[in-house]
Motif scaffolding. Structure first.
Motif, PDB file in Angstrom:
ATOM      1  N   THR A 161       0.856  -1.184   0.000  1.00  0.00           N
ATOM      2  CA  THR A 161       0.000   0.000   0.000  1.00  0.00           C
ATOM      3  C   THR A 161       0.887   1.226   0.000  1.00  0.00           C
ATOM      4  N   VAL A 162       0.255   2.399  -0.162  1.00  0.00           N
ATOM      5  CA  VAL A 162       0.984   3.673  -0.169  1.00  0.00           C
ATOM      6  C   VAL A 162       0.475   4.543   0.960  1.00  0.00           C
ATOM      7  N   GLY A 163       1.402   5.104   1.740  1.00  0.00           N
ATOM      8  CA  GLY A 163       1.034   6.003   2.818  1.00  0.00           C
ATOM      9  C   GLY A 163       0.730   7.406   2.315  1.00  0.00           C
ATOM     10  N   PRO A 164       0.211   8.269   3.189  1.00  0.00           N
ATOM     11  CA  PRO A 164      -0.159   9.623   2.784  1.00  0.00           C
ATOM     12  C   PRO A 164       0.990  10.424   2.171  1.00  0.00           C
TER      13      PRO A 164
ATOM     14  N   ALA B 264      -2.013  -2.203   5.335  1.00  0.00           N
ATOM     15  CA  ALA B 264      -2.975  -1.177   4.968  1.00  0.00           C
ATOM     16  C   ALA B 264      -2.916  -0.111   6.053  1.00  0.00           C
ATOM     17  N   LEU B 265      -3.139   1.146   5.678  1.00  0.00           N
ATOM     18  CA  LEU B 265      -2.964   2.255   6.602  1.00  0.00           C
ATOM     19  C   LEU B 265      -4.269   3.020   6.816  1.00  0.00           C
ATOM     20  N   THR B 266      -4.453   3.533   8.025  1.00  0.00           N
ATOM     21  CA  THR B 266      -5.567   4.422   8.304  1.00  0.00           C
ATOM     22  C   THR B 266      -5.360   5.737   7.535  1.00  0.00           C
ATOM     23  N   PRO B 267      -6.422   6.534   7.346  1.00  0.00           N
ATOM     24  CA  PRO B 267      -6.287   7.769   6.571  1.00  0.00           C
ATOM     25  C   PRO B 267      -5.216   8.720   7.085  1.00  0.00           C
TER      26      PRO B 267
ATOM     27  N   PRO C 216      -5.848  -6.691   3.079  1.00  0.00           N
ATOM     28  CA  PRO C 216      -6.710  -5.700   3.721  1.00  0.00           C
ATOM     29  C   PRO C 216      -6.699  -4.358   2.975  1.00  0.00           C
ATOM     30  N   THR C 217      -7.780  -3.609   3.136  1.00  0.00           N
ATOM     31  CA  THR C 217      -7.918  -2.255   2.591  1.00  0.00           C
ATOM     32  C   THR C 217      -8.689  -1.425   3.603  1.00  0.00           C
ATOM     33  N   VAL C 218      -8.282  -0.180   3.805  1.00  0.00           N
ATOM     34  CA  VAL C 218      -8.943   0.700   4.766  1.00  0.00           C
ATOM     35  C   VAL C 218      -9.689   1.797   4.016  1.00  0.00           C
ATOM     36  N   ASP C 219     -10.965   2.031   4.397  1.00  0.00           N
ATOM     37  CA  ASP C 219     -11.744   3.065   3.714  1.00  0.00           C
ATOM     38  C   ASP C 219     -11.530   4.427   4.376  1.00  0.00           C
ATOM     39  N   SER C 220     -12.274   5.439   3.913  1.00  0.00           N
ATOM     40  CA  SER C 220     -12.052   6.814   4.365  1.00  0.00           C
ATOM     41  C   SER C 220     -12.477   7.054   5.805  1.00  0.00           C
ATOM     42  N   GLN C 221     -13.256   6.137   6.398  1.00  0.00           N
ATOM     43  CA  GLN C 221     -13.662   6.263   7.799  1.00  0.00           C
ATOM     44  C   GLN C 221     -12.906   5.308   8.712  1.00  0.00           C
ATOM     45  N   GLY C 222     -11.895   4.631   8.166  1.00  0.00           N
ATOM     46  CA  GLY C 222     -11.078   3.740   8.985  1.00  0.00           C
ATOM     47  C   GLY C 222     -11.586   2.328   9.103  1.00  0.00           C
ATOM     48  N   ASN C 223     -12.657   1.978   8.370  1.00  0.00           N
ATOM     49  CA  ASN C 223     -13.122   0.592   8.364  1.00  0.00           C
ATOM     50  C   ASN C 223     -12.153  -0.262   7.553  1.00  0.00           C
ATOM     51  N   VAL C 224     -12.003  -1.517   7.945  1.00  0.00           N
ATOM     52  CA  VAL C 224     -11.032  -2.415   7.320  1.00  0.00           C
ATOM     53  C   VAL C 224     -11.740  -3.507   6.519  1.00  0.00           C
ATOM     54  N   TRP C 225     -11.540  -3.499   5.209  1.00  0.00           N
ATOM     55  CA  TRP C 225     -12.027  -4.576   4.351  1.00  0.00           C
ATOM     56  C   TRP C 225     -10.938  -5.639   4.211  1.00  0.00           C
ATOM     57  N   VAL C 226     -11.353  -6.906   4.199  1.00  0.00           N
ATOM     58  CA  VAL C 226     -10.395  -7.993   4.019  1.00  0.00           C
ATOM     59  C   VAL C 226     -11.049  -9.118   3.220  1.00  0.00           C
ATOM     60  N   GLY C 227     -10.286  -9.703   2.298  1.00  0.00           N
ATOM     61  CA  GLY C 227     -10.758 -10.874   1.576  1.00  0.00           C
ATOM     62  C   GLY C 227     -10.506 -12.127   2.399  1.00  0.00           C
TER      63      GLY C 227
END
Length: 288
Positions: A103-106, A149-152, A197-208
């Motif tokens: 992933t890429v950080g801010p 995966a990183l938080t916003p 994992p993937t983190v959305d704009s509200q900090g929720n974590v999606w995972v396959g």
């Protein structure tokens, strides 16, 4: 929940989906098939390129190229010419390892992990790349890393121990150093193994869920928020894209499925999409 098949690509090991907001397209790879794939959902345009080695991920980068995580290390991928230019080795002393997820950080820093390609030894480490140097983090080694995966705000990193069935939350200091991992969520073996994992704009974590035929979304406190069933057992990772970043794209894999399972799952290895209620994060360009 309506699930759509957007590309019946038949990937052996589809992985690493990432939404390229600048070009409004989805990039993903087939690790074992040694392919890079690009999908333009608006036009339906599909393109594929051969990779010279097993390729875990590509990330849109500065200058119009992509940064690629190869078994041989980090490379610059130019989609115009289809060429890969080697940048740096990552684990020259671990020839049995390969790079697996990223992933890429801010700030454009790339965070990525390695794993034992034979899936027997705990030799997978987590690294960061600042555009010039590969730095190994203090996160303990596991057999199969997924994420990070990183938080916003970039202050927390989610690291998946796939074989162990655990998603860890790891604090990240301003200088990029990592703190002590804490258990964020544990996946029961009967539900599959947590993959990318993937983190959305509200900090929720999606995972396959590999072997589970599901994508799960966990709230920032680790409680299960939602779950989506997909027509393939091996769900590898979710990317959140589309014009409003509210379309989830899921990569899947055919590897490890016997003939009977493949007969029941003719769409295994495809890319699927479904709508979500919380937008994703726009992925910054990776440093080169």
């Amino acid at each position: 929940m309506t699930v759509n098949t957007v590309w019946q690509v038949g990937a052996t090991l589809g992985e690493g989906p990432v939404w390229d907001a600048g070009n409004a397209c989805l990039w993903f790879v087939d690790i074992k098939g040694r392919k890079v794939h690009r999908l333009d959902p608006a036009t339906g345009d599909r393109r594929s390129w051969d990779a010279p080695a097993q390729i875990g991920w590509v990330l849109p980068a500065e200058g119009g190229c992509l940064l690629a995580g190869m078994q041989t290390g980090l490379s610059r991928f130019d989609p115009e010419s289809g060429t890969f230019s080697h940048l740096v080795e990552v684990e020259p002393n671990r020839p049995g390892n390969r790079l697996n997820d990223a992933t890429v950080g801010p700030d454009g820093t790339v965070w990525f992990g390695s794993m034992d390609d034979a899936e027997t030894d705990a030799t997978g480490h987590v690294y960061r790349w600042d555009g010039a140097t590969v730095i190994q983090t203090a996160i303990p080694a596991v057999m199969i890393t997924n994420g990070p995966a990183l938080t916003p705000d970039g202050q927390k990193l989610y690291h998946v121990d796939t074989a162990g069935g655990i998603i860890h939350a790891v604090p990240v200091a301003p200088d990029g150093s990592t703190g002590t991992p804490a258990e964020f969520a544990r996946i029961a073996p009967a539900d599959g193994n947590p993959d990318g994992p993937t983190v959305d704009s509200q900090g929720n974590v999606w995972v396959g869920l590999w072997g589970g035929g599901r994508a799960r979304c966990y709230a920032p406190d680790g409680t299960l928020r939602s779950e989506v069933a997909l027509p393939a057992s091996n769900v590898t990772k979710i990317a959140l894209g589309g014009p409003d970043l509210k379309t989830a794209y899921a990569t899947t894999a055919r590897i490890g499925l016997d003939a009977q399972t493949l007969e029941r799952e003719p769409l295994a290895g495809s890319v699927f999409s479904f709508a979500v209620d919380v937008a994703g994060q726009e992925v910054p360009l990776a440093r080169l």
